[in-house]
Structures are given as structure tokens and as C-alpha cells.
Design an enzyme around this catalytic site. Structure first.
Site, PDB file in Angstrom:
ATOM      1  N   ARG A   1     -13.271  -8.809   0.879  1.00  0.00           N
ATOM      2  CA  ARG A   1     -11.871  -8.443   0.657  1.00  0.00           C
ATOM      3  C   ARG A   1     -10.975  -9.657   0.885  1.00  0.00           C
ATOM      4  O   ARG A   1     -10.075  -9.949   0.083  1.00  0.00           O
ATOM      5  CB  ARG A   1     -11.465  -7.297   1.602  1.00  0.00           C
ATOM      6  CG  ARG A   1     -12.010  -5.926   1.221  1.00  0.00           C
ATOM      7  CD  ARG A   1     -11.379  -5.397  -0.058  1.00  0.00           C
ATOM      8  NE  ARG A   1      -9.935  -5.349   0.044  1.00  0.00           N
ATOM      9  CZ  ARG A   1      -9.238  -4.354   0.600  1.00  0.00           C
ATOM     10  NH1 ARG A   1      -9.866  -3.295   1.058  1.00  0.00           N
ATOM     11  NH2 ARG A   1      -7.902  -4.395   0.631  1.00  0.00           N
TER      12      ARG A   1
ATOM     13  N   HIS B   1      -7.149   0.684  -6.629  1.00  0.00           N
ATOM     14  CA  HIS B   1      -7.377  -0.178  -5.459  1.00  0.00           C
ATOM     15  C   HIS B   1      -7.984  -1.492  -5.973  1.00  0.00           C
ATOM     16  O   HIS B   1      -9.161  -1.790  -5.768  1.00  0.00           O
ATOM     17  CB  HIS B   1      -8.317   0.531  -4.476  1.00  0.00           C
ATOM     18  CG  HIS B   1      -8.304  -0.024  -3.090  1.00  0.00           C
ATOM     19  ND1 HIS B   1      -7.579  -1.142  -2.739  1.00  0.00           N
ATOM     20  CD2 HIS B   1      -8.930   0.388  -1.947  1.00  0.00           C
ATOM     21  CE1 HIS B   1      -7.753  -1.384  -1.447  1.00  0.00           C
ATOM     22  NE2 HIS B   1      -8.568  -0.482  -0.941  1.00  0.00           N
TER      23      HIS B   1
ATOM     24  N   ARG C   1       0.882  -1.188   0.000  1.00  0.00           N
ATOM     25  CA  ARG C   1       0.000   0.000   0.000  1.00  0.00           C
ATOM     26  C   ARG C   1       0.902   1.215   0.000  1.00  0.00           C
ATOM     27  O   ARG C   1       1.611   1.466   0.986  1.00  0.00           O
ATOM     28  CB  ARG C   1      -0.908  -0.009   1.227  1.00  0.00           C
ATOM     29  CG  ARG C   1      -1.632   1.311   1.414  1.00  0.00           C
ATOM     30  CD  ARG C   1      -2.753   1.246   2.428  1.00  0.00           C
ATOM     31  NE  ARG C   1      -3.901   0.538   1.888  1.00  0.00           N
ATOM     32  CZ  ARG C   1      -5.144   0.631   2.365  1.00  0.00           C
ATOM     33  NH1 ARG C   1      -5.400   1.398   3.400  1.00  0.00           N
ATOM     34  NH2 ARG C   1      -6.123  -0.037   1.806  1.00  0.00           N
TER      35      ARG C   1
ATOM     36  N   ASP D   1     -17.438   6.817  -2.056  1.00  0.00           N
ATOM     37  CA  ASP D   1     -16.203   6.703  -1.271  1.00  0.00           C
ATOM     38  C   ASP D   1     -15.927   8.085  -0.687  1.00  0.00           C
ATOM     39  O   ASP D   1     -16.595   9.081  -1.043  1.00  0.00           O
ATOM     40  CB  ASP D   1     -15.052   6.237  -2.201  1.00  0.00           C
ATOM     41  CG  ASP D   1     -13.723   6.036  -1.460  1.00  0.00           C
ATOM     42  OD1 ASP D   1     -13.729   5.945  -0.210  1.00  0.00           O
ATOM     43  OD2 ASP D   1     -12.671   5.980  -2.143  1.00  0.00           O
TER      44      ASP D   1
ATOM     45  N   GLN E   1      -9.899  -4.003  -3.748  1.00  0.00           N
ATOM     46  CA  GLN E   1     -11.233  -3.510  -3.428  1.00  0.00           C
ATOM     47  C   GLN E   1     -12.195  -3.764  -4.593  1.00  0.00           C
ATOM     48  O   GLN E   1     -13.297  -4.281  -4.399  1.00  0.00           O
ATOM     49  CB  GLN E   1     -11.160  -2.002  -3.117  1.00  0.00           C
ATOM     50  CG  GLN E   1     -12.466  -1.433  -2.633  1.00  0.00           C
ATOM     51  CD  GLN E   1     -12.853  -1.957  -1.266  1.00  0.00           C
ATOM     52  OE1 GLN E   1     -12.068  -1.899  -0.332  1.00  0.00           O
ATOM     53  NE2 GLN E   1     -14.057  -2.493  -1.138  1.00  0.00           N
TER      54      GLN E   1
ATOM     55  N   CYS F   1     -16.473   1.375   0.083  1.00  0.00           N
ATOM     56  CA  CYS F   1     -15.287   0.572   0.410  1.00  0.00           C
ATOM     57  C   CYS F   1     -14.883   0.711   1.883  1.00  0.00           C
ATOM     58  O   CYS F   1     -14.198  -0.151   2.412  1.00  0.00           O
ATOM     59  CB  CYS F   1     -14.119   0.978  -0.486  1.00  0.00           C
ATOM     60  SG  CYS F   1     -13.706   2.726  -0.354  1.00  0.00           S
TER      61      CYS F   1
END
Ligand code: CP
Ligand code: NVA
Length: 304
Positions: free
Chosen positions: A291, A130, A103, A224, A133, A263
Site C-alpha cells: 500500500r 478502493h 476516505r 474481502d 488497494q 485487503c
């Protein structure tokens, strides 16, 4: 089907590879014991330049459920490339580990880890994408809709890393996708062009608009945070502009929307209201649970 080398962006997947990952994730979810030794004897470094709850815990527990071993490098190690070059970092980790989950602030860092190391790299969020996700979200959607190609998916809010991965996944699955953003906050132009080409190739469509009414009749609406990690912008500066894009019960009902998606982490009272977030048609916890299953499918395909 070509074997995956890395998992950096959903755009790198063929439709067969994406559907295979969704299918495998469903199997891992329902028959966990069949995969309990899939990563036996393998060690995976998970590293973070930014905070995380879902990604950190779902990879850690997910790797354990596959019989593997996770080594967690937290943000206190600082940005990659400061103490030593990203290339040296990648080469050293490749001496011991079988995979890297990263990340990072810059997507270039994830790409460099993949280029310079010699183990598979999974992007667990960069400024651009992402993909873990997006894959988990499409797993959730495929659990609710048998035929993804019949789906109308709306993303509303800030065009960001999550939007980009959803746009690629939607395009590859032939989904009708609408992205609704305030002017000046649309997704990256190159990603839009690539996603539109992929959508055309797979019988889907991608519309970008500032008009909230374009969400009408959506099977699912996704939002988001309005300010992503690493964004240099204050809430006070954008709240007026983004207020009409909040997902609230009035919007859900008047536009006849099916499911709500996010998310997380959510900012209640900003991009979504508490009642919508907690409603029966909210998929947020299914997305969070998925996830782990989606990522486990990715690790099985990359490492076995
Ligand atoms: N959705 C997501 O990636 O959550 P975290 O930032 O908590 O990992
Ligand atoms: N767009 C958000 C997603 C967090 C999971 C961010 O990058 O901060």
C-alpha cells in the site's frame, strides 16, 4: 504518457499509466533513498470519514519517507459537507495543501473535492472504489507473476469497492478474472460493463458467477469483508447465504488455488479461516506493505 491529475479510480488509467505506477512503486520499494526528497516542501491533507489502520499509517509514513508533511483530519471532524460545503472545504484546503487524500462514504464527495479544489485528489476508499488497494494488490501480483496477462485471478464474496478496483486493474492488465458472489451481491452493473469492455480491449476476460467451482486453478483468490463500512446489513441476515463462499483450506486445496489475498481488515471465521489467512501462500502482509509503495508512486506522479 499523459500526466495524472487525480487518482480517483483505476478506470481512469491507461494501461501505460497503470504499468508505469506499478513499475515506479517497485523502484520506490527497492531504492527508497532515491525518493527521500520527492515531496520536500509539500503538505498533503489526509481526511477520513471512516475508520482506517493501513491507509492512515501507510500514507502518513509514506509521505514522511518522501520528505513531505501529512496533516491528518480524523473522523471526529464528521462527514464532509455538514459544517461547511464540500466545495468550500476543498477550496480552503487548496489554499495551503499540495494534495488531498480522502476516505469518504460517497464517491461523489471525492469527485467534488477534485472538481472544486485545485490540488490533486487521491481516493483512499469510497463506497464505489478502493484504487490505492487495487494498485497495491497488482504490485503484489506483479512481484509474483512476470506476465500479468497470463494470470487467472478470482474474487469471491461480496461485490464491493475493492472488487470494482480489482476488476478495472485486471481488465486493463489483460487478466482472466472471475468474480464469484452469492446472488444479489454482485458488483455494480455499470462497473461490470465498463470492466468487460476494458478487458476485451486488453485481451483479458471477466466472468461473473455464483458457482464456487469457477475458482478452479486460480493463480490467486481474493476475498474481502462480507459487510463493508457504511453497509446497512447485519451479519445474521447474510451468514447463511455467504457461508459457501468462505475461503478455507478445503476450498484452497480442492480447487488447486495458488495464492490467497485479502485487503484487510479480515473477519476470521467469516470470509476466511485463520489457517488460510496465515499460510505461507497468503499475500496479505505483502499487500499491506505495498500500500505504502504504491501510494508513494501515485503521489510522485501527481505532485512532482
Ligand atoms: N485495506 C485498508 O484500506 O485498510 P484500512 O481500512 O485499515 O485502511
Ligand atoms: N470493502 C471494505 C474494504 C475495507 C478496507 C469496506 O469498504 O469496508
Amino acid at each position: 504518457m499523459e500526466k495524472l491529475q487525480h487518482f480517483l479510480s483505476i478506470k481512469d488509467l491507461s494501461q501505460a499509466q497503470l504499468l508505469d505506477l506499478i513499475d515506479l512503486a517497485k523502484k520506490v520499494k527497492t531504492n527508497a533513498s532515491d525518493y527521500s526528497q520527492a515531496l520536500a516542501g509539500k503538505s498533503i491533507v489526509t481526511l477520513y470519514e471512516k475508520p482506517s489502520l493501513r491507509t492512515r499509517v501507510s500514507f502518513d509514513i509514506g509521505i514522511a519517507k518522501l520528505g513531505g508533511h501529512a496533516v491528518y483530519l480524523d473522523q471526529n471532524n464528521g462527514a464532509l459537507g455538514k459544517r461547511e460545503s464540500v466545495a468550500d472545504f476543498a477550496k480552503n484546503i487548496s489554499c495551503w495543501a499540495d494534495g488531498i487524500v480522502a476516505r469518504t462514504f460517497s464517491h461523489l464527495t471525492v469527485e467534488e473535492l477534485a472538481e472544486q479544489g485545485n490540488v490533486p485528489v487521491i481516493n483512499s476508499l469510497s463506497d464505489l472504489y478502493h484504487p490505492c488497494q487495487g494498485l497495491a494488490d497488482f504490485l503484489a501480483l506483479s512481484e509474483k507473476f512476470d506476465d500479468l496477462s497470463q494470470l487467472k485471478l478470482v474474487y469471491i464474496g461480496d461485490g464491493n469497492n475493492v472488487t470494482h478496483s480489482l476488476m478495472y486493474a485486471a481488465a486493463i492488465c489483460g487478466v482472466e478474472m472471475v468474480v464469484i458472489c452469492p446472488a444479489g451481491h454482485f458488483p455494480d452493473g455499470l462497473v461490470v460493463v465498463e470492466a468487460q469492455q476494458l478487458a476485451q480491449q486488453h485481451g483479458g476476460s471477466l466472468l461473473l458467477t455464483t458457482d464456487v467451482q469457477a475458482a478452479s486453478g486460480a493463480d490467486a483468490i481474493y476475498t474481502d469483508t462480507w459487510i463493508s463500512m457504511g453497509d446497512d446489513i447485519s451479519y445474521d441476515d447474510i451468514k447463511q447465504k455467504f457461508a459457501p463462499y468462505q475461503v478455507n483450506s478445503e476450498l484452497m486445496q480442492s480447487l488447486n488455488i495458488g495464492y490467497f489475498m485479502h485487503c484487510q481488515p479480515a473477519h476470521i471465521g467469516q470470509e476466511v479461516t485463520q489457517d488460510v489467512f496465515d499460510a505461507d501462500n497468503s499475500l496479505v502482509l505483502r499487500q499491506a506493505e505495498n500500500r505504502m509503495h504504491a501510494q508513494n508512486a501515485v503521489m510522485i506522479r501527481l505532485l512532482t
